[in-house]
Design an enzyme around this catalytic site. Sequence first.
Site, short mmCIF file in Angstrom:
data_model
loop_
_atom_site.label_atom_id
_atom_site.label_comp_id
_atom_site.label_asym_id
_atom_site.label_seq_id
_atom_site.Cartn_x
_atom_site.Cartn_y
_atom_site.Cartn_z
CG ASP A 44 -0.41 -0.07 2.52
OD1 ASP A 44 0.82 -0.16 2.63
OD2 ASP A 44 -1.17 -0.04 3.51
CD GLU A 114 0.45 -1.47 8.16
OE1 GLU A 114 0.19 -0.68 9.10
OE2 GLU A 114 0.89 -1.09 7.06
CD GLU A 181 7.88 -0.24 7.68
OE1 GLU A 181 6.88 -0.92 7.35
OE2 GLU A 181 8.09 0.91 7.25
O1 KIV Z 1 3.53 -1.10 1.53
C1 KIV Z 1 4.72 -1.41 1.61
O2 KIV Z 1 5.54 -1.11 0.75
C2 KIV Z 1 5.16 -2.16 2.77
C3 KIV Z 1 6.63 -2.22 2.99
C4 KIV Z 1 7.08 -0.98 3.64
C5 KIV Z 1 7.02 -3.41 3.74
O3 KIV Z 1 4.38 -2.64 3.52
#
Ligand code: KIV
Length: 263
Positions: A44, A114, A181
């Site tokens: 996203d 998440e 992250e």
């Molecule tokens: O959306 C994204 O690019 C991610 C990365 C930061 C892992 O979730």
Amino acid sequence: MRITQKTLQRMCNSGEKIAALTCYDASFASLLENSGVDILLVGDSLGNVLQGEKTTLSVTLDDMIYHTKCVFQGSVKAFIMADMPFGTSQVSPQKTFENAVKLISSGASMVKIEGGSVMADTVRFLSQRGIPVCSHIGLMPQSVNMLGGYKVQGKSINQANQLLEDAVIMEKAGAGMLLMEAIPATLSRKITKKLTIPTIGIGAGVDCDAQVLVLYDILGIYSGKKSRFTKNYMDGARSINQAVENYVKEVKSKKFPKIENGF
Ligand code: KIV
């Protein structure tokens, strides 16, 4: 043949590092997998790098479906993971399942959600119904308003213990992978050792089983804030293919990330 979750688990078990990049369209999907990238993450982060937004919060499920289809059309080998955008997994497990089905039927082999232990029931519900899930912990961009900015997570002992507990709970709930992250490298090493599923790091040190970065960062074309955990692989490269191949080589040989890319 397409890389599956089993392939990734085998790579993890044998100690072979897994290279992942974000990807949002068919042309890059083909280029990236032909340059050796194992996982294409339809992130996203497209809200930032494609749509020019400051956060990922306005990305919709329709956006994710569209880009997942594009990536699927362009690839034959890579494992495709798609993010569940803000508001589509913070609902009931049943509704999350219905949203995730749309990403899986668009070509994703796994969805990324998440959230730590608070998402355990949802992860269990999905994985028991045939939807592989990657849990994303640490810095969670969809929680930016709660976190008060894009800050490193897990620095205090309490936070670190909480993240370790979250990781274990998510594996028990059925998560097939865990993404961490912006957390200290020492913590991600501990978590990776403790889990059996593959871990993916972004700003989480070299000991994760896989590394992921945002494609537009490694190509040096994102004009927003640059994080220390990324690297511009176009520096000194003759082509995009060469830049991506160098990224894959450095991940596989543990030359990336370096200590200065972490926390
Ligand atoms: O959306 C994204 O690019 C991610 C990365 C930061 C892992 O979730």
